[in-house]
Motif scaffolding. Sequence first.
Motif, mmCIF file in Angstrom:
data_model
loop_
_atom_site.group_PDB
_atom_site.id
_atom_site.type_symbol
_atom_site.label_atom_id
_atom_site.label_comp_id
_atom_site.label_asym_id
_atom_site.label_seq_id
_atom_site.Cartn_x
_atom_site.Cartn_y
_atom_site.Cartn_z
ATOM 1 N N LEU A 35 0.752 -1.080 0.088
ATOM 2 C CA LEU A 35 0.135 0.106 0.087
ATOM 3 C C LEU A 35 0.876 1.257 0.214
ATOM 4 N N ASP A 36 0.217 2.296 -0.569
ATOM 5 C CA ASP A 36 1.060 3.586 -0.724
ATOM 6 C C ASP A 36 0.014 4.806 -1.045
ATOM 7 N N GLU A 37 0.248 5.666 -0.326
ATOM 8 C CA GLU A 37 -0.459 6.858 -0.176
ATOM 9 C C GLU A 37 -0.190 7.732 -1.687
ATOM 10 N N PHE A 38 0.784 7.483 -2.242
ATOM 11 C CA PHE A 38 1.069 8.408 -3.510
ATOM 12 C C PHE A 38 0.458 7.638 -4.674
ATOM 13 N N PRO A 39 0.276 8.194 -5.795
ATOM 14 C CA PRO A 39 -0.470 7.556 -6.908
ATOM 15 C C PRO A 39 0.450 6.857 -7.916
ATOM 16 N N GLU A 40 1.733 6.833 -7.492
ATOM 17 C CA GLU A 40 2.703 6.100 -8.489
ATOM 18 C C GLU A 40 3.689 5.242 -7.258
ATOM 19 N N PRO A 41 3.912 4.191 -7.519
ATOM 20 C CA PRO A 41 4.857 3.323 -6.790
ATOM 21 C C PRO A 41 6.395 3.689 -7.046
#
Length: 415
Positions: A35-41
């Motif tokens: 999971l990551d809050e930014f739109p791109e890993p």
Amino acid sequence: MTKPPQFDLLIVGAGPAGLSAAAEAAGHGLGVAVLDEFPEPGGRMLGQFHEEKGHWWVGRREAEQLLKKCAALGVEIRCGVSVYGMVRPGNRWVVRTTGGSLTAARVLLATGAAEIPRPCPGWTLPGVMSIGAAQVLANVHYVKPGQRGLIIGVNTLAMAIARELAVSGVPIAGIVLPGPGPLSGEDASPKANLAKLMGLAHLAPSPFMRIGGRIARTLGMAGPAARFFPRGGLKIWDIPLMLRTQAVSINGKERVESVTLADVTGAGELIPGSEREERVDFVALAGGLYPLAELAAVAGCPFMHVPELGGHIPLHNEQMQTPVEGLYVAGNITGIESALVAMAQGRLAAAAVCGDAGVLGYLRESKLLEAMREVRRVRSSASIQFAPGIPYARERVYQHYAEFLEAGVLNEQMN
């Protein structure tokens, strides 16, 4: 009622540590979600590049390779998702996110670090940004932050990103000290900054700083060296590093137009009449980094304050395990280091997870020892190091972890 999706391992953070751990754990057959809050890993890797032993290490390229590996192994990556809660009511974690709840037998926190804000007069003007924002503009979005800029703050992050900006064609007028104040502390002191740089002298790009730094450090001459440091600064990659110059104020009407600079003595005292204007159209504030560790606190993990590692960090052992059952940490949440160290820590954390999950069999100990040796090797050879004494600070953390567990066992026996 629909049950939350279940995984063997849930990783919070799709940066170097998180993606490396995901690929390693999935390679041993675990069901993994990231999971990551930014739109791109990719995290901050997307904007990082530096010279590493004769070649350029390009973060975006590394991220792409890790993402391909994760995709081939069936890792589920969800971006644009924030985690706001974690509880362990039984033998599984329930993780609350803006995209719904998920459950996992084990959780790895690889949330990285955040920049320390450094306020100064005029810092609310358009054109003032953090050094990390300048990096993202130039190296991720390929937009110049301005035509000519100034960096306020002398630290490893400032030096590394100054180099990236110079390579990207962004002119930098110089790197200067912040003005004195309650939030600047020793960061405004020429002596303290020179002592800090001397501790990293073996990494310095300037022969003067490499050779002179070793001699001065050996003789304990940070004070005298600060007094004799050139007022005009010392050029690093054609960027003046000015340890005898402070930023007094950032000026402009509707946006940044200039910065008022002043010379200071070796002791950091302003020299009257030395004030002058430096014409720039953007300013990057470099206050350093601190571990982004709030989720570890939410999960009930104890903390330890370690200045060499950036501040308060979750208590953990060398295998990246915390005292909280089923909770692991890796990357800058454990202390500020380079992306290469974070990647090695991610692989080590995955080895610990796989060992605890029972999928390594008789190879468990050898895999963990190999992964721990790799972290130490990468740490000792990293070309970007954020503070002197990191290996010793790490040993203090591991010792405190052992003492913490021992105290807990003694308390249980007494009760």
